[in-house]
Design a protein around this motif. Structure first.
Motif, PDB file in Angstrom:
ATOM      1  N   VAL A   3       0.884  -1.156   0.000  1.00 57.96           N
ATOM      2  CA  VAL A   3       0.000   0.000   0.000  1.00 57.96           C
ATOM      3  C   VAL A   3       0.924   1.208   0.000  1.00 57.96           C
ATOM      4  N   ARG A   4       0.668   2.167  -0.892  1.00 59.35           N
ATOM      5  CA  ARG A   4       1.547   3.340  -1.003  1.00 59.35           C
ATOM      6  C   ARG A   4       0.768   4.606  -0.721  1.00 59.35           C
ATOM      7  N   PRO A   5       1.420   5.610  -0.133  1.00 56.32           N
ATOM      8  CA  PRO A   5       0.754   6.896   0.076  1.00 56.32           C
ATOM      9  C   PRO A   5       0.352   7.508  -1.272  1.00 56.32           C
ATOM     10  N   LEU A   6      -0.806   8.111  -1.332  1.00 58.93           N
ATOM     11  CA  LEU A   6      -1.292   8.705  -2.578  1.00 58.93           C
ATOM     12  C   LEU A   6      -0.413   9.850  -3.061  1.00 58.93           C
ATOM     13  N   ASN A   7       0.152  10.608  -2.131  1.00 54.40           N
ATOM     14  CA  ASN A   7       0.933  11.789  -2.506  1.00 54.40           C
ATOM     15  C   ASN A   7       2.430  11.516  -2.655  1.00 54.40           C
ATOM     16  N   LYS A   8       2.859  10.267  -2.532  1.00 54.78           N
ATOM     17  CA  LYS A   8       4.278   9.910  -2.659  1.00 54.78           C
ATOM     18  C   LYS A   8       4.410   8.745  -3.640  1.00 54.78           C
ATOM     19  N   LYS A   9       4.423   9.041  -4.911  1.00 54.10           N
ATOM     20  CA  LYS A   9       4.421   8.014  -5.957  1.00 54.10           C
ATOM     21  C   LYS A   9       5.629   7.068  -5.906  1.00 54.10           C
ATOM     22  N   LEU A  10       6.773   7.558  -5.429  1.00 52.84           N
ATOM     23  CA  LEU A  10       7.982   6.733  -5.408  1.00 52.84           C
ATOM     24  C   LEU A  10       8.207   6.013  -4.074  1.00 52.84           C
ATOM     25  N   SER A  11       7.278   6.129  -3.156  1.00 57.94           N
ATOM     26  CA  SER A  11       7.407   5.480  -1.853  1.00 57.94           C
ATOM     27  C   SER A  11       7.337   3.955  -2.002  1.00 57.94           C
ATOM     28  N   LEU A  68       3.467  -3.361   3.430  1.00 60.13           N
ATOM     29  CA  LEU A  68       2.645  -4.538   3.131  1.00 60.13           C
ATOM     30  C   LEU A  68       1.332  -4.530   3.907  1.00 60.13           C
ATOM     31  N   LYS A  69       0.317  -5.175   3.327  1.00 59.29           N
ATOM     32  CA  LYS A  69      -0.947  -5.403   4.016  1.00 59.29           C
ATOM     33  C   LYS A  69      -0.846  -6.766   4.707  1.00 59.29           C
ATOM     34  N   ILE A  70      -1.314  -6.834   5.931  1.00 60.87           N
ATOM     35  CA  ILE A  70      -1.341  -8.096   6.666  1.00 60.87           C
ATOM     36  C   ILE A  70      -2.808  -8.503   6.828  1.00 60.87           C
ATOM     37  N   ILE A  94      -7.625  -6.510   8.227  1.00 61.81           N
ATOM     38  CA  ILE A  94      -6.534  -6.130   7.335  1.00 61.81           C
ATOM     39  C   ILE A  94      -5.833  -4.961   7.998  1.00 61.81           C
ATOM     40  N   ARG A  95      -4.505  -5.027   8.094  1.00 60.67           N
ATOM     41  CA  ARG A  95      -3.755  -3.918   8.674  1.00 60.67           C
ATOM     42  C   ARG A  95      -2.518  -3.654   7.834  1.00 60.67           C
ATOM     43  N   VAL A  96      -1.952  -2.475   8.000  1.00 58.50           N
ATOM     44  CA  VAL A  96      -0.730  -2.091   7.310  1.00 58.50           C
ATOM     45  C   VAL A  96       0.435  -2.451   8.226  1.00 58.50           C
ATOM     46  N   GLU A  97       1.436  -3.122   7.685  1.00 58.00           N
ATOM     47  CA  GLU A  97       2.565  -3.593   8.479  1.00 58.00           C
ATOM     48  C   GLU A  97       3.358  -2.447   9.117  1.00 58.00           C
ATOM     49  N   ASN A  98       3.591  -1.383   8.357  1.00 58.20           N
ATOM     50  CA  ASN A  98       4.407  -0.272   8.857  1.00 58.20           C
ATOM     51  C   ASN A  98       3.680   1.053   8.630  1.00 58.20           C
ATOM     52  N   PRO A  99       2.731   1.420   9.512  1.00 58.42           N
ATOM     53  CA  PRO A  99       1.964   2.643   9.308  1.00 58.42           C
ATOM     54  C   PRO A  99       2.811   3.915   9.387  1.00 58.42           C
ATOM     55  N   GLY A 100       3.989   3.858   9.962  1.00 57.27           N
ATOM     56  CA  GLY A 100       4.862   5.020  10.063  1.00 57.27           C
ATOM     57  C   GLY A 100       5.293   5.566   8.713  1.00 57.27           C
TER      58      GLY A 100
END
Length: 64
Positions: free
Chosen positions: A26-34, A38-40, A53-59
């Motif tokens: 899952v990538r931030p909408l405003n950071k195309k190159l991020s 991963l989704k867990i 469903i959760r995001v592994e690294n929300p930071g």
């Protein structure tokens, strides 16, 4: 906010769960190159129902 873990499957009432990923970030909408994060998926081992469903690294989604 406290997360309540599902102890019983809402579909089949099963009580055994596993976690996995599909390896699509899952990538931030405003950071195309991020690289994103991963989704867990947490799912019932009896019927396959996904209970969370959760995001592994929300930071990675914090603004700098």
């Amino acid at each position: 906010m406290k997360v309540n873990h599902v102890k019983e499957c809402p579909r089949c009432k099963g009580t055994e769960f596993a976690e996995g990923t599909d390896y699509v970030a899952v990538r931030p909408l405003n950071k195309k190159l991020s690289t994103g994060s991963l989704k867990i998926f947490r799912f019932c081992l009896s019927c396959g129902e996904i209970v969370s469903i959760r995001v592994e690294n929300p930071g990675k989604f914090r603004s700098k």
